[in-house]
Design a protein around this motif. Structure first.
Motif, PDB file in Angstrom:
ATOM      1  N   GLN A   7       5.034  -2.848  14.105  1.00 27.60           N
ATOM      2  CA  GLN A   7       5.002  -2.198  12.762  1.00 27.60           C
ATOM      3  C   GLN A   7       3.959  -2.990  12.206  1.00 27.60           C
ATOM      4  OE1 GLN A   7       8.486  -2.888  10.326  1.00 27.60           O
ATOM      5  NE2 GLN A   7       7.860  -1.735   8.867  1.00 27.60           N
ATOM      6  N   THR A   8       3.059  -2.085  11.485  1.00 24.86           N
ATOM      7  CA  THR A   8       1.555  -2.926  10.966  1.00 24.86           C
ATOM      8  C   THR A   8       1.761  -2.832   9.405  1.00 24.86           C
ATOM      9  OG1 THR A   8       0.444  -0.875  11.109  1.00 24.86           O
ATOM     10  CG2 THR A   8       0.015  -2.229  12.745  1.00 24.86           C
ATOM     11  N   VAL A   9       2.687  -1.827   8.806  1.00 30.19           N
ATOM     12  CA  VAL A   9       2.798  -1.664   7.280  1.00 30.19           C
ATOM     13  C   VAL A   9       4.293  -2.052   6.951  1.00 30.19           C
ATOM     14  CG1 VAL A   9       2.379  -0.316   5.361  1.00 30.19           C
ATOM     15  CG2 VAL A   9       0.778   0.112   7.209  1.00 30.19           C
TER      16      VAL A   9
ATOM     17  N   PHE B  25       3.068  11.849   3.428  1.00 31.23           N
ATOM     18  CA  PHE B  25       1.578  11.793   3.223  1.00 31.23           C
ATOM     19  C   PHE B  25       1.096  11.825   4.670  1.00 31.23           C
ATOM     20  CE2 PHE B  25       3.225   7.718   1.871  1.00 31.23           C
ATOM     21  CZ  PHE B  25       2.304   6.626   2.908  1.00 31.23           C
TER      22      PHE B  25
ATOM     23  N   ILE C  58       0.719  -1.098   0.221  1.00 34.68           N
ATOM     24  CA  ILE C  58      -0.132   0.014  -0.084  1.00 34.68           C
ATOM     25  C   ILE C  58       0.848   1.243   0.000  1.00 34.68           C
ATOM     26  CG2 ILE C  58      -0.198  -0.119   2.680  1.00 34.68           C
ATOM     27  CD1 ILE C  58      -2.896   1.241   0.312  1.00 34.68           C
ATOM     28  N   PHE C  59       2.009   1.270   0.789  1.00 36.51           N
ATOM     29  CA  PHE C  59       2.840   2.557   0.818  1.00 36.51           C
ATOM     30  C   PHE C  59       3.500   2.917  -0.521  1.00 36.51           C
ATOM     31  CE2 PHE C  59       3.177   3.291   5.638  1.00 36.51           C
ATOM     32  CZ  PHE C  59       1.792   3.592   5.543  1.00 36.51           C
TER      33      PHE C  59
ATOM     34  N   HIS D 145       0.037  14.379  12.014  1.00 35.83           N
ATOM     35  CA  HIS D 145       0.575  13.153  11.785  1.00 35.83           C
ATOM     36  C   HIS D 145       0.768  12.761  10.291  1.00 35.83           C
ATOM     37  CE1 HIS D 145       0.046   8.712  13.218  1.00 35.83           C
ATOM     38  NE2 HIS D 145       1.263   8.845  12.681  1.00 35.83           N
TER      39      HIS D 145
ATOM     40  N   ALA E  38      -3.496   8.002   7.815  1.00 34.76           N
ATOM     41  CA  ALA E  38      -5.001   7.650   7.685  1.00 34.76           C
ATOM     42  C   ALA E  38      -5.703   7.835   8.984  1.00 34.76           C
ATOM     43  CB  ALA E  38      -5.188   6.536   6.957  1.00 34.76           C
TER      44      ALA E  38
HETATM   45  P1  AMP Z   1       2.818   1.337  11.747  1.00 31.32           P
HETATM   46  O1  AMP Z   1       2.060   0.804  13.096  1.00 31.32           O
HETATM   47  O2  AMP Z   1       4.326   1.921  12.368  1.00 31.32           O
HETATM   48  O3  AMP Z   1       3.244   0.328  10.886  1.00 31.32           O
HETATM   49  O4  AMP Z   1       1.931   2.580  11.017  1.00 31.32           O
HETATM   50  C1  AMP Z   1       1.534   2.358   9.919  1.00 31.32           C
HETATM   51  C2  AMP Z   1       0.733   3.710   9.759  1.00 31.32           C
HETATM   52  O5  AMP Z   1       0.020   3.571   8.732  1.00 31.32           O
HETATM   53  C3  AMP Z   1      -0.531   3.843  10.882  1.00 31.32           C
HETATM   54  O6  AMP Z   1      -0.391   4.815  11.677  1.00 31.32           O
HETATM   55  C4  AMP Z   1      -1.888   3.908   9.961  1.00 31.32           C
HETATM   56  O7  AMP Z   1      -2.853   4.666  10.439  1.00 31.32           O
HETATM   57  C5  AMP Z   1      -1.031   4.451   8.698  1.00 31.32           C
HETATM   58  N1  AMP Z   1      -1.882   3.775   7.391  1.00 31.32           N
HETATM   59  C6  AMP Z   1      -2.430   2.651   7.132  1.00 31.32           C
HETATM   60  N2  AMP Z   1      -2.858   2.778   5.995  1.00 31.32           N
HETATM   61  C7  AMP Z   1      -2.751   3.728   5.535  1.00 31.32           C
HETATM   62  C8  AMP Z   1      -3.362   4.546   4.408  1.00 31.32           C
HETATM   63  N3  AMP Z   1      -3.798   3.931   3.365  1.00 31.32           N
HETATM   64  N4  AMP Z   1      -2.827   5.956   4.361  1.00 31.32           N
HETATM   65  C9  AMP Z   1      -2.414   6.615   5.202  1.00 31.32           C
HETATM   66  N5  AMP Z   1      -1.867   5.911   6.117  1.00 31.32           N
HETATM   67  C10 AMP Z   1      -2.124   4.508   6.565  1.00 31.32           C
END
Ligand code: AMP
Ligand code: ZN
Length: 113
Positions: free
Chosen positions: A93-95, A28, A5-6, A38, A31
Motif C-alpha cells: 500500500q503506497t497511499v 477516480f 492526496i486522496f 483502472h 494516475a
Molecule cells: P496502492 O499501491 O494500493 O496504495 O495504490 C495507490 C495507487 O494510487 C497507485 O495505483 C497509483 O498509481 C495511484 N495514485 C497515486 N497518486 C495518484 C493521483 N494523484 N491520482 C490518481 N491516482 C494516483
C-alpha cells in the motif's frame, strides 16, 4: 486529513477525472493505470487502511462493496474485473488512504506479483 492526496482528490481540492461520487465516496481514474480500465474508489472521510477500520465503518464498507458492481457496469466491465485492496507494507500500500482498485478490460493474471 490535511496532507493526504486522496482526501484532496476525493473532496475536489485537486481536480481529477472523477468517474463517480456522492456524499460518502469518490471514484477516480488511477494516475498510473495497470489495465485499460483502472479506477480507485475511496471513502471521502479519511481512513488510512483496512487495519484502521472500526465497527462504525461497517455500513460504509458495505456501501462501497455494493457500489463496485455499479461502477464496473458503468465502465463497461461486463466481462469481469478485479477489485483489490492493498494493506500495509507487505501489501504494497503506497497511499495511506483506503482505496479499492477496480481493474478491467483485459484478461488479468493470477496470482498477483
Ligand atoms: P496502492 O499501491 O494500493 O496504495 O495504490 C495507490 C495507487 O494510487 C497507485 O495505483 C497509483 O498509481 C495511484 N495514485 C497515486 N497518486 C495518484 C493521483 N494523484 N491520482 C490518481 N491516482 C494516483
Ligand atoms: Zn485521506
Amino acid at each position: 486529513m490535511d496532507d493526504c492526496i486522496f482526501c484532496k482528490l476525493a473532496n475536489g481540492e485537486i481536480p481529477t477525472e472523477m468517474v463517480y461520487q456522492d456524499d460518502r465516496i469518490a471514484c477516480f481514474k488511477d494516475a498510473s493505470p495497470q489495465a485499460p480500465v483502472h479506477v480507485l474508489m475511496v471513502p471521502k472521510r479519511h481512513i488510512a487502511s483496512l487495519d484502521d477500520l472500526t465497527p462504525e465503518d461497517e455500513e460504509l464498507m458495505g456501501y462501497m462493496m455494493l457500489k463496485i458492481k455499479d461502477i464496473a457496469s458503468s465502465l463497461g466491465l461486463e466481462n469481469g474485473y478485479r477489485a483489490v485492496i492493498n494493506c500495509g507494507e507487505d501489501g504494497q500500500q503506497t497511499v495511506k488512504h483506503l482505496h479499492i482498485h477496480i481493474l478491467g478490460k483485459r484478461k488479468l493474471t493470477w496470482p498477483p506479483g
